[in-house]
Scaffold this active site. Sequence first.
Site, PDB file in Angstrom:
ATOM      1  N   LYS A 104       8.772  -4.138  -7.659  1.00  0.00           N
ATOM      2  CA  LYS A 104       7.927  -4.850  -6.689  1.00  0.00           C
ATOM      3  C   LYS A 104       8.230  -6.326  -6.770  1.00  0.00           C
ATOM      4  CE  LYS A 104       4.442  -3.588  -3.969  1.00  0.00           C
ATOM      5  NZ  LYS A 104       4.325  -2.258  -3.376  1.00  0.00           N
ATOM      6  N   GLY A 216      -9.762  -2.597   6.325  1.00  0.00           N
ATOM      7  CA  GLY A 216      -8.462  -3.188   6.651  1.00  0.00           C
ATOM      8  C   GLY A 216      -8.054  -2.777   8.048  1.00  0.00           C
ATOM      9  N   GLY A 218      -4.550  -3.694   8.979  1.00  0.00           N
ATOM     10  CA  GLY A 218      -3.131  -4.049   8.964  1.00  0.00           C
ATOM     11  C   GLY A 218      -2.324  -2.817   9.337  1.00  0.00           C
ATOM     12  N   ASN A 219      -1.059  -2.858   9.006  1.00  0.00           N
ATOM     13  CA  ASN A 219      -0.145  -1.793   9.412  1.00  0.00           C
ATOM     14  C   ASN A 219      -0.593  -0.413   8.911  1.00  0.00           C
ATOM     15  OD1 ASN A 219       2.224  -0.769  10.541  1.00  0.00           O
ATOM     16  ND2 ASN A 219       3.227  -0.805   8.544  1.00  0.00           N
TER      17      ASN A 219
END
Length: 426
Positions: A104, A216, A218-219
């Site tokens: 990451k 959320g 988002g995507n």
Amino acid sequence: MQYNPFENAQAQFDKAARELGLDQGSRALLRRPMKEFHFTIPVKMDDGGTEVFQAFRIKHNDARGPAKGGIRFHPHETADTVRALAMWMTWKCAVVDVPLGGGKGGVICDPREMSPGEQERLCRGYVRQLYNQLGPNVDVPAPDMMTSSQHMIWMLDEYEVLMGGRYPGVVTGKPLALGGSLGRNGATGFGVVYCLRDLLRAEGIDIKATTASVQGFGNVAEHAARLYTELGGTVTAVSCWNQADRRAYTFRKKEGCHIAALAEIKDHFGSIDKTKARAMGYEVLPGDAWLCEEADILIPAALENQITPAVFGSISKRVRVICEAANGPVTPDCDPLALERGILLIPDFLCNAGGVTCSYLEQVQCNMNYFWSLEEVLEKLSSAMSKAFAAVYGLAGERGVLMRDAAYMIAIERVRDAVKMRGWVS
Ligand code: GLU
């Protein structure tokens, strides 16, 4: 109480390692990352000044294949968050059985406050500092929190300039025109719903009779909410960060949120426009209202450490399932509370593995230089997720353990086998 994601990840690993009777060598090796890079990136800003950003790339383990995982841009990024996320990537790739390791990256920055030119220079600077540690067979970044296919292409372009060739496999999550895969954009959110679909089926619950509340937009959250509603579920609440107000709001509609319509009223920061939402009949509530929503399913798809014992009591009695679409959204000390309440929790590194599974499919297509139709990609994604889910659900039932522990046991055993076969531990 302050939660440190890396300590959470280690606590979860230690518990599963005990349960498995994991040997001392594997335990010592797998509870921390194998390599860490901490570096600074000087970026010329539009105002003529220079800003220096702190960046990380952490490889937890690459015994099963090249390190794989996203690069996050976030003002509150920390080395420990990246360590935890790198470790979760190792388990994520192992539980869906793709031949990849875990890594990451992160940069402490706020892309919402940066121009496209500044972001491009930051991406290129990231690669200039790290390019000899990246590569299709070494370490392959992907989009993550606040990074997109555009950021990946800037990184790929810089890498190819430095290496003097074409290396489409150096990143995934590429745009379609440059070697991306159909379906990659929605893959993480779709994967969440493939797991949910299989769980509801196994528990004899009709998805059409269920409601969900999502944190959320988002995507991941948006695609999960879209597919869930397509399958007949009703999303009654969505919470979303508002960049202008620096706080989140929950948008609620009892008869069901219209996900595509909400997506249309997002501004360029990804915030849902409150005035337009009110005009469309949504109640606009405080950011944490999503958690108390009287729904059957909670889908935390935003940040880590959102559901802690301090707020667990405010979860509605109606909730039967929590899908951990984000990484680490439920702290480990909530696991016994979920068990007591009979809440079924689909653990993060299984639940959100659709993204990296599709990244693997993207690499396969790039290697063949032949690309599948959307139907073919989604079919392969759905069957990979179903196979992983069935193994985890089956083992949890067999051993009488939580799905989280079962997922850890399967993933750790696979990585343990790889490090042993390589002779890294005796
Ligand atoms: N960022 C996604 C994740 O955390 C995808 C990673 C990848 O595709 O490499 O799972």
